[in-house]
Design a protein around this motif. Structure first.
Motif, PDB file in Angstrom:
ATOM      1  N   GLN A  62       0.833  -1.205   0.000  1.00 17.34           N
ATOM      2  CA  GLN A  62       0.000   0.000   0.000  1.00 17.34           C
ATOM      3  C   GLN A  62       0.867   1.255   0.000  1.00 17.34           C
ATOM      4  O   GLN A  62       0.565   2.240  -0.676  1.00 17.34           O
ATOM      5  CB  GLN A  62      -0.923  -0.010   1.215  1.00 17.34           C
ATOM      6  CG  GLN A  62      -2.064  -1.001   1.119  1.00 17.34           C
ATOM      7  CD  GLN A  62      -2.819  -1.170   2.422  1.00 17.34           C
ATOM      8  OE1 GLN A  62      -2.659  -0.384   3.355  1.00 17.34           O
ATOM      9  NE2 GLN A  62      -3.632  -2.220   2.499  1.00 17.34           N
ATOM     10  N   ARG A  63       1.955   1.227   0.753  1.00 18.98           N
ATOM     11  CA  ARG A  63       2.888   2.359   0.777  1.00 18.98           C
ATOM     12  C   ARG A  63       3.497   2.562  -0.612  1.00 18.98           C
ATOM     13  O   ARG A  63       3.598   3.694  -1.103  1.00 18.98           O
ATOM     14  CB  ARG A  63       4.010   2.109   1.781  1.00 18.98           C
ATOM     15  CG  ARG A  63       3.591   2.056   3.222  1.00 18.98           C
ATOM     16  CD  ARG A  63       3.316   3.410   3.805  1.00 18.98           C
ATOM     17  NE  ARG A  63       4.529   4.190   4.021  1.00 18.98           N
ATOM     18  CZ  ARG A  63       4.540   5.466   4.395  1.00 18.98           C
ATOM     19  NH1 ARG A  63       3.400   6.111   4.558  1.00 18.98           N
ATOM     20  NH2 ARG A  63       5.670   6.103   4.597  1.00 18.98           N
ATOM     21  N   ALA A  64       3.908   1.474  -1.234  1.00 16.45           N
ATOM     22  CA  ALA A  64       4.534   1.557  -2.561  1.00 16.45           C
ATOM     23  C   ALA A  64       3.544   2.097  -3.595  1.00 16.45           C
ATOM     24  O   ALA A  64       3.912   2.916  -4.454  1.00 16.45           O
ATOM     25  CB  ALA A  64       5.042   0.185  -2.983  1.00 16.45           C
ATOM     26  N   LYS A  65       2.299   1.666  -3.499  1.00 18.39           N
ATOM     27  CA  LYS A  65       1.280   2.131  -4.446  1.00 18.39           C
ATOM     28  C   LYS A  65       0.990   3.613  -4.246  1.00 18.39           C
ATOM     29  O   LYS A  65       0.757   4.354  -5.205  1.00 18.39           O
ATOM     30  CB  LYS A  65       0.002   1.314  -4.263  1.00 18.39           C
ATOM     31  CG  LYS A  65      -1.092   1.655  -5.268  1.00 18.39           C
ATOM     32  CD  LYS A  65      -2.315   0.762  -5.077  1.00 18.39           C
ATOM     33  CE  LYS A  65      -3.404   1.108  -6.089  1.00 18.39           C
ATOM     34  NZ  LYS A  65      -4.600   0.237  -5.909  1.00 18.39           N
ATOM     35  N   ALA A  66       1.024   4.058  -2.993  1.00 19.17           N
ATOM     36  CA  ALA A  66       0.714   5.459  -2.685  1.00 19.17           C
ATOM     37  C   ALA A  66       1.840   6.406  -3.071  1.00 19.17           C
ATOM     38  O   ALA A  66       1.604   7.591  -3.300  1.00 19.17           O
ATOM     39  CB  ALA A  66       0.398   5.610  -1.200  1.00 19.17           C
ATOM     40  N   MET A  67       3.084   5.880  -3.138  1.00 20.25           N
ATOM     41  CA  MET A  67       4.251   6.721  -3.439  1.00 20.25           C
ATOM     42  C   MET A  67       5.119   6.083  -4.523  1.00 20.25           C
ATOM     43  O   MET A  67       6.276   5.723  -4.280  1.00 20.25           O
ATOM     44  CB  MET A  67       5.064   6.957  -2.157  1.00 20.25           C
ATOM     45  CG  MET A  67       4.362   7.845  -1.158  1.00 20.25           C
ATOM     46  SD  MET A  67       5.224   7.938   0.437  1.00 20.25           S
ATOM     47  CE  MET A  67       4.655   6.401   1.178  1.00 20.25           C
ATOM     48  N   PRO A  68       4.581   5.956  -5.733  1.00 22.77           N
ATOM     49  CA  PRO A  68       5.318   5.265  -6.799  1.00 22.77           C
ATOM     50  C   PRO A  68       6.590   5.981  -7.234  1.00 22.77           C
ATOM     51  O   PRO A  68       7.490   5.332  -7.785  1.00 22.77           O
ATOM     52  CB  PRO A  68       4.300   5.198  -7.940  1.00 22.77           C
ATOM     53  CG  PRO A  68       3.374   6.348  -7.684  1.00 22.77           C
ATOM     54  CD  PRO A  68       3.261   6.433  -6.195  1.00 22.77           C
ATOM     55  N   ASP A  69       6.695   7.283  -7.009  1.00 20.07           N
ATOM     56  CA  ASP A  69       7.907   8.008  -7.395  1.00 20.07           C
ATOM     57  C   ASP A  69       9.082   7.675  -6.483  1.00 20.07           C
ATOM     58  O   ASP A  69      10.239   7.822  -6.891  1.00 20.07           O
ATOM     59  CB  ASP A  69       7.660   9.519  -7.366  1.00 20.07           C
ATOM     60  CG  ASP A  69       6.722   9.970  -8.472  1.00 20.07           C
ATOM     61  OD1 ASP A  69       6.578   9.215  -9.457  1.00 20.07           O
ATOM     62  OD2 ASP A  69       6.132  11.051  -8.348  1.00 20.07           O
ATOM     63  N   ARG A  70       8.788   7.264  -5.267  1.00 22.26           N
ATOM     64  CA  ARG A  70       9.863   6.937  -4.314  1.00 22.26           C
ATOM     65  C   ARG A  70      10.150   5.447  -4.248  1.00 22.26           C
ATOM     66  O   ARG A  70      11.290   5.043  -4.078  1.00 22.26           O
ATOM     67  CB  ARG A  70       9.510   7.458  -2.918  1.00 22.26           C
ATOM     68  CG  ARG A  70      10.525   7.034  -1.854  1.00 22.26           C
ATOM     69  CD  ARG A  70      10.428   7.853  -0.598  1.00 22.26           C
ATOM     70  NE  ARG A  70       9.265   7.600   0.212  1.00 22.26           N
ATOM     71  CZ  ARG A  70       9.171   6.619   1.112  1.00 22.26           C
ATOM     72  NH1 ARG A  70      10.176   5.752   1.273  1.00 22.26           N
ATOM     73  NH2 ARG A  70       8.081   6.482   1.847  1.00 22.26           N
ATOM     74  N   PHE A  71       9.134   4.642  -4.391  1.00 30.47           N
ATOM     75  CA  PHE A  71       9.274   3.192  -4.250  1.00 30.47           C
ATOM     76  C   PHE A  71       9.554   2.504  -5.576  1.00 30.47           C
ATOM     77  O   PHE A  71       9.025   2.902  -6.610  1.00 30.47           O
ATOM     78  CB  PHE A  71       7.989   2.592  -3.681  1.00 30.47           C
ATOM     79  CG  PHE A  71       7.894   2.583  -2.193  1.00 30.47           C
ATOM     80  CD1 PHE A  71       8.264   1.479  -1.445  1.00 30.47           C
ATOM     81  CD2 PHE A  71       7.411   3.702  -1.524  1.00 30.47           C
ATOM     82  CE1 PHE A  71       8.150   1.472  -0.067  1.00 30.47           C
ATOM     83  CE2 PHE A  71       7.292   3.715  -0.139  1.00 30.47           C
ATOM     84  CZ  PHE A  71       7.658   2.589   0.595  1.00 30.47           C
TER      85      PHE A  71
END
Length: 212
Positions: free
Chosen positions: A174-183
């Motif tokens: 969920q974190r990766a999906k919410a912040m695709p530019d960082r993850f």
């Protein structure tokens, strides 16, 4: 004037191969001419390492979820102020085995603590410090738990039930999906050579964007 360094993290559940692949990330950064400081969470400082011992000790199994979260952040504050921020200011590239995303996954997803409470601690104690780039090693919790069991005796987290790690995994994704530019998500279920190749490719692509 000395250019600031960057902050890179490697995240993932148990048995995804973070320890093995930290060396891959470090070598890739050094090949790009970066001065790298390698560290870990919980830990990274003398106080942090003592807190790590408390957190991983199976004898502390009745530890409340809220107490666990506060211990993690106590270690993290020391880590940020003693190690991470000073290194970045010196122009070094900090590479950490886990950071605050782990709290959202483990204490948030795994333990069920409201993410708003974790965000409050992140804002208050860390001044919203986040990594510049995060590699998330992702695989089936069943595979990860099996791999962890092949190592030394399981610690307090590794001893959790499979359902706990399913929730941790979803917290990370969920974190990766919410912040695709960082993850950047890496399939850690692949053979090790392929995982190393994928990490190098994704990290190099990000470095090229940073230098562009």
């Amino acid at each position: 004037m000395q250019a600031k360094g960057k902050f890179i993290t490697l995240e993932g559940g148990e048995g995804v191969g973070k320890t093995t692949n930290l060396a891959v990330v470090k070598a890739c950064l050094e090949a790009a001419g970066k001065r790298v400081l390698l560290t870990r969470e919980p830990g990274g400082t003398p106080i942090g390492e003592k807190i790590r011992t408390i957190l991983l000790d199976k004898g502390n199994a009745p530890l409340l979820a809220s107490a666990e979260l506060l211990l993690v952040f106590a270690a993290r504050v020391q880590h940020v102020e003693e190690v991470i921020r000073p290194a970045i200011e010196r122009g070094e590239w900090v590479l950490s085995d886990r950071f605050t995303d782990a709290s959202y996954a483990y204490q948030g997803g795994g333990r069920g603590i409201d993410s708003a409470r974790i965000a409050y601690l992140e804002t208050w104690l860390l001044d919203n410090l986040q990594p510049d780039f995060t590699l998330l090693l992702d695989t089936s919790p069943a595979i990860g738990k099996h791999r962890a069991g092949l190592r030394a005796e399981l610690d307090r987290f590794e001893s959790e039930e499979l359902a706990f790690f399913e929730r941790v995994r979803q917290g990370y994704l969920q974190r990766a999906k919410a912040m695709p530019d960082r993850f950047s998500v890496v399939d850690a279920g692949l053979p090790l050579d392929q995982v190393k190749y994928e990490i190098s490719e994704k990290l190099t692509a990000w470095l090229n964007r940073e230098d562009a």
